[in-house]
Design an enzyme around this catalytic site. Sequence first.
Site, PDB file in Angstrom:
ATOM      1  N   LYS A 113      -5.003 -20.027  -7.960  1.00 11.32           N
ATOM      2  CA  LYS A 113      -4.436 -19.892  -6.619  1.00 11.32           C
ATOM      3  C   LYS A 113      -2.959 -19.526  -6.704  1.00 11.32           C
ATOM      4  O   LYS A 113      -2.338 -19.642  -7.761  1.00 11.32           O
ATOM      5  CB  LYS A 113      -4.609 -21.193  -5.837  1.00 11.32           C
ATOM      6  CG  LYS A 113      -3.847 -22.380  -6.413  1.00 11.32           C
ATOM      7  CD  LYS A 113      -4.093 -23.639  -5.616  1.00 11.32           C
ATOM      8  CE  LYS A 113      -3.299 -24.810  -6.184  1.00 11.32           C
ATOM      9  NZ  LYS A 113      -3.495 -26.053  -5.404  1.00 11.32           N
ATOM     10  N   TYR A 173      30.458 -19.919  -4.504  1.00 13.21           N
ATOM     11  CA  TYR A 173      30.621 -20.392  -3.144  1.00 13.21           C
ATOM     12  C   TYR A 173      31.023 -21.863  -3.083  1.00 13.21           C
ATOM     13  O   TYR A 173      30.581 -22.677  -3.892  1.00 13.21           O
ATOM     14  CB  TYR A 173      29.310 -20.220  -2.369  1.00 13.21           C
ATOM     15  CG  TYR A 173      28.992 -18.788  -2.005  1.00 13.21           C
ATOM     16  CD1 TYR A 173      29.798 -18.066  -1.136  1.00 13.21           C
ATOM     17  CD2 TYR A 173      27.860 -18.168  -2.532  1.00 13.21           C
ATOM     18  CE1 TYR A 173      29.490 -16.761  -0.792  1.00 13.21           C
ATOM     19  CE2 TYR A 173      27.540 -16.865  -2.191  1.00 13.21           C
ATOM     20  CZ  TYR A 173      28.354 -16.161  -1.320  1.00 13.21           C
ATOM     21  OH  TYR A 173      28.046 -14.871  -0.986  1.00 13.21           O
TER      22      TYR A 173
END
Length: 344
Positions: free
Chosen positions: A34, A242
């Site tokens: 999956k 940042y």
Amino acid sequence: MPSPAELTVDLSALAANFRTLEKVGGVPVHPVVKADSYGLGAAACARRLMNEGARTFFVARTREGEALREAIGADPTIYVLDGCAAGRADRLRAARLRPVINTAAQLSEWREAGGGACGLQIDTGMNRLGFRPEEAPGPFDGLELVLSHLACADDPAEPMNARQRDAFAAAAQRYPGTVRSFANSGGIFLGAEYAFDALRPGICLYGGGPEGRPDPRIRAVATLTAEVLQVRDVPTGETVGYSRTFTAVRPSRIATCAAGYADGVLRSYSPEGRVFVAGELRPIVGRVSMDACAVDVTGLDVAVGDRVELFGSNRLLDDAATAAGTIAYELLSAITSRVPRGYT
């Protein structure tokens, strides 16, 4: 030319893990593919696993099953864990997919569409999908598989494992002649009494350990690397990235690498993340940004165009996941389509 960020999948290591799990469990392995084999490419992984003898696969969604059927042909059995939602029966039948029936409504939907081979899920305590044992239907035509799912298999000391095992064994007695599947990756290592008739591993196939940490029996399958885009000197007291979350406490050499959260490199990699570069593990510094992350390479011979390994055989998947505050499943499935997959 190599891409700025690349995910390389070692199919020989995948095959070796399949054989290891089969040996430990002692019964056939039915791989879980999956989420595109946890991000590694379901078509390529399933084809290689078929070469090792796999003939039954599990996906989560109908669409995944349709794509896998088209990729690997008509022979293998493909079960859809979501089951048979309203309006999906015709699609399942057209692609020769087998729903894992989870509710009375799904069973009615499947039967009204003509029925056929399917599975049945018993919820033995996870409270996610499936029938509670006391509400499960009796045997019915087309039922080929009965399964349940362990909630705490990555913790061998958890008493719930044995409770679920016993509940599943009791419930499965109602369905003589069906294949019983219980053990996921962690469950395979809990002992022979958890194996039943078929194993259903996921993460251990793809390089994650059964207890959420590296296991010497499991080989690394996926390697995520990124190119060094720039190397700069950062003086003492200056910051990187940042929000000024990293301040250089000494003159530092910083490599900007071409992998960020748009590639699936989680922002939580900082400040504990490490990459393997020039023969050493070195820290990610500052915040991971959309397209890049910064690595402290002070004292190393690192140049533009070199590559760093975010996880692989030198920076094991479970260790990288722990540093990011998550699990190997998320680390793999987070890698985005922007990152090309290569196979060896």
